[in-house]
Design a protein around this motif. Structure first.
Motif, mmCIF file in Angstrom:
data_model
loop_
_atom_site.group_PDB
_atom_site.id
_atom_site.type_symbol
_atom_site.label_atom_id
_atom_site.label_comp_id
_atom_site.label_asym_id
_atom_site.label_seq_id
_atom_site.Cartn_x
_atom_site.Cartn_y
_atom_site.Cartn_z
ATOM 1 N N UNK A 73 27.952 25.142 49.355
ATOM 2 C CA UNK A 73 28.048 26.486 48.802
ATOM 3 C C UNK A 73 27.265 27.533 49.557
ATOM 4 N N UNK A 74 26.729 27.166 50.732
ATOM 5 C CA UNK A 74 25.892 28.087 51.504
ATOM 6 C C UNK A 74 24.824 28.682 50.593
ATOM 7 N N UNK A 75 24.721 30.001 50.547
ATOM 8 C CA UNK A 75 23.693 30.603 49.695
ATOM 9 C C UNK A 75 24.312 31.230 48.446
ATOM 10 N N UNK A 76 25.492 30.779 48.060
ATOM 11 C CA UNK A 76 26.181 31.353 46.910
ATOM 12 C C UNK A 76 25.343 31.206 45.651
ATOM 13 N N UNK A 77 25.178 32.307 44.931
ATOM 14 C CA UNK A 77 24.403 32.337 43.692
ATOM 15 C C UNK A 77 25.230 33.010 42.616
ATOM 16 N N UNK A 78 25.355 32.363 41.450
ATOM 17 C CA UNK A 78 26.082 32.946 40.331
ATOM 18 C C UNK A 78 25.096 33.559 39.350
ATOM 19 N N UNK A 79 25.411 34.766 38.887
ATOM 20 C CA UNK A 79 24.536 35.508 37.990
ATOM 21 C C UNK A 79 25.325 35.914 36.752
ATOM 22 N N UNK A 80 24.806 35.549 35.583
ATOM 23 C CA UNK A 80 25.464 35.884 34.323
ATOM 24 C C UNK A 80 24.709 37.025 33.655
ATOM 25 N N UNK A 81 25.451 38.062 33.257
ATOM 26 C CA UNK A 81 24.838 39.202 32.560
ATOM 27 C C UNK A 81 25.715 39.576 31.366
ATOM 28 N N UNK A 82 25.084 40.203 30.370
ATOM 29 C CA UNK A 82 25.828 40.734 29.243
ATOM 30 C C UNK A 82 26.461 42.063 29.636
ATOM 31 N N UNK A 83 27.642 42.342 29.118
ATOM 32 C CA UNK A 83 28.311 43.599 29.389
ATOM 33 C C UNK A 83 29.331 43.488 30.501
ATOM 34 N N UNK A 84 29.962 44.616 30.840
ATOM 35 C CA UNK A 84 31.057 44.606 31.820
ATOM 36 C C UNK A 84 30.631 44.507 33.273
ATOM 37 N N UNK A 85 29.362 44.429 33.545
ATOM 38 C CA UNK A 85 28.912 44.287 34.924
ATOM 39 C C UNK A 85 28.637 45.616 35.591
ATOM 40 N N UNK A 86 28.090 45.542 36.783
ATOM 41 C CA UNK A 86 27.684 46.735 37.520
ATOM 42 C C UNK A 86 28.897 47.444 38.136
ATOM 43 N N UNK A 87 29.032 48.769 37.916
ATOM 44 C CA UNK A 87 30.128 49.513 38.561
ATOM 45 C C UNK A 87 30.064 49.428 40.083
ATOM 46 N N UNK A 88 28.856 49.407 40.632
ATOM 47 C CA UNK A 88 28.738 49.331 42.091
ATOM 48 C C UNK A 88 29.201 47.970 42.608
ATOM 49 N N UNK A 89 28.913 46.896 41.853
ATOM 50 C CA UNK A 89 29.414 45.579 42.250
ATOM 51 C C UNK A 89 30.935 45.544 42.199
ATOM 52 N N UNK A 90 31.508 46.145 41.151
ATOM 53 C CA UNK A 90 32.960 46.192 41.036
ATOM 54 C C UNK A 90 33.592 46.940 42.190
ATOM 55 N N UNK A 91 32.984 48.065 42.579
ATOM 56 C CA UNK A 91 33.514 48.846 43.696
ATOM 57 C C UNK A 91 33.425 48.063 45.003
ATOM 58 N N UNK A 92 32.319 47.326 45.186
ATOM 59 C CA UNK A 92 32.161 46.526 46.401
ATOM 60 C C UNK A 92 33.212 45.418 46.475
ATOM 61 N N UNK A 93 33.519 44.797 45.333
ATOM 62 C CA UNK A 93 34.511 43.731 45.324
ATOM 63 C C UNK A 93 35.925 44.268 45.573
ATOM 64 N N UNK A 94 36.217 45.452 45.062
ATOM 65 C CA UNK A 94 37.543 46.036 45.281
ATOM 66 C C UNK A 94 37.737 46.447 46.733
ATOM 67 N N UNK A 95 36.639 46.768 47.413
ATOM 68 C CA UNK A 95 36.670 47.072 48.850
ATOM 69 C C UNK A 95 37.733 48.122 49.191
ATOM 70 N N UNK A 96 37.863 49.118 48.329
ATOM 71 C CA UNK A 96 38.809 50.195 48.584
ATOM 72 C C UNK A 96 40.238 49.913 48.166
ATOM 73 N N UNK A 97 40.517 48.726 47.657
ATOM 74 C CA UNK A 97 41.881 48.416 47.225
ATOM 75 C C UNK A 97 42.211 49.216 45.965
ATOM 76 N N UNK A 98 43.326 49.926 45.932
ATOM 77 C CA UNK A 98 43.638 50.768 44.770
ATOM 78 C C UNK A 98 44.055 49.971 43.534
ATOM 79 N N UNK A 99 44.604 48.754 43.728
ATOM 80 C CA UNK A 99 45.093 47.972 42.593
ATOM 81 C C UNK A 99 44.832 46.483 42.844
#
Length: 341
Positions: free
Chosen positions: A171-197
């Motif tokens: 798993x290399x340095x993969x780390x899973x993090x569990x949080x309450x709520x919908x998650x960080x908007x900045x993390x969501x934007x980074x994962x979308x990487x500019x994809x519109x849909x």
């Protein structure tokens, strides 16, 4: 410690499968053929592919001799359990405890699993002693592989960190993090990487519910995948059922094809189980059905309805469920009793 491979079958046969003193305590019972050892290795490899964690081949750090297998096994009805089988000549050296602690370290500090269980035959006093030294607490009894077993439970807070064990889990340095709520908007934007849909849902013009829990996979300090879920009393054939709705499963384009989504989904299921869900459900595009089917999800053919601002609507998406409690599949309808997820 490294994931068991098909090439370990001869070592597994000599050290474990051919040893009556080891096999008598395992749910598989006596299986003294090399073909049985090969089948076991195939099963271990398939588990790693499906979940991203599993059983390890444990070897002596100096001689590299095969000492046994220790690892994490995901059981659809019971959760993730810690199991070990150490060859007779290596028993009494603390190997099961040392390797077991490394597995718990992986489970809680890298995968963020909510709990790990262990199932042991009542007369297996040696294994029970190992489990107690590792911090396990008695948690009732259970039928496992048709046998009456004692169940033990490990929780993150009661498990000490492992030391001096070389673990290669791929798993290399993969780390899973569990949080309450919908998650960080900045993390969501980074994962979308500019994809519109990124989820392929924009054309459906649906209003979606916020997630109550989010699991994010991070590598080298950056988010690479995520999944969210919520708990709700839904209606299966008109009867209430505590259900976890999975959604928002997304992998950064640069990290797709590495099996990260499988691990994130597997761990999300365990969090839903720990929160009291009896069934897990998701709405997905038809092209994703094979992925979830490989992970143990099954497709529903009954109508599924959910709420929208203008009233109830029948889902245009494919519905998949994952059974956590042995409850019957719906045969008439499913009502999500709220917005989709």
């Amino acid at each position: 410690m490294e994931p068991i491979r098909r090439g370990d079958s001869d070592d597994l046969f000599e050290a474990v499968v051919s040893q009556d003193g080891v096999m008598r305590w395992l749910a598989t019972g006596r299986a003294d053929s090399r073909s049985a050892a090969r089948a076991m290795c195939d099963d271990h490899v398939a588990h790693w592919t499906r979940h991203g964690y599993g059983d390890f081949a444990v070897r002596d750090a100096v001689t590299h001799s095969f000492l046994g297998r220790v690892g994490l096994r995901n059981r659809a009805r019971h959760g993730v359990d810690l199991g070990f089988a150490v060859q007779p000549l290596a028993q009494g050296r603390g190997i099961a405890g040392e390797a077991g602690r490394a597995c718990l370290d992986l489970a809680f500090r890298r995968l963020s699993l909510p709990a790990v269980f262990a199932f042991v035959l009542p007369d297996n006093t040696a294994s029970i002693a190992v489990l107690r030294r590792l911090g396990a607490q008695a948690d009732g009894t259970v039928q496992s592989s048709g046998l009456h077993c004692l169940r033990f439970r490990f929780d993150p807070a009661g498990t000490a960190a492992a030391e001096h064990v070389a673990v290669d889990d791929g798993g290399a340095d993969l780390q899973l993090i569990h949080v309450l709520g919908p998650g960080s908007p900045s993390d969501g934007a980074a994962l979308r990487d500019g994809l519109p849909d990124p989820f392929g849902m924009n054309g459906l013009a649906l209003v979606w519910d916020d997630k109550q829990h989010t699991l994010t996979a991070v590598s080298e300090g950056r988010p690479v995948a995520s999944a969210g879920w919520l708990l709700r009393d839904m209606a299966f054939d008109g009867s209430p059922r505590r259900t976890a709705g999975l959604g928002g499963v997304l992998v950064h384009p640069a990290h797709r094809g590495q099996g990260i989504a499988r691990t994130v989904i597997s761990v999300a299921v365990e969090h839903a189980r720990a929160a009291g869900a009896e069934t897990m459900i998701l709405l997905c595009r038809p092209d994703l059905v094979p992925l979830y089917a490989q992970l143990g999800w099954s497709r529903l053919s009954v109508p599924v309805t959910f709420q929208q601002p203008d009233g109830a609507r029948t889902s245009p998406l494919t519905t998949m469920i994952y059974d956590l409690a042995g409850l019957p599949r719906p045969t008439i309808s499913v009502e999500l009793r709220g917005l989709p997820f």
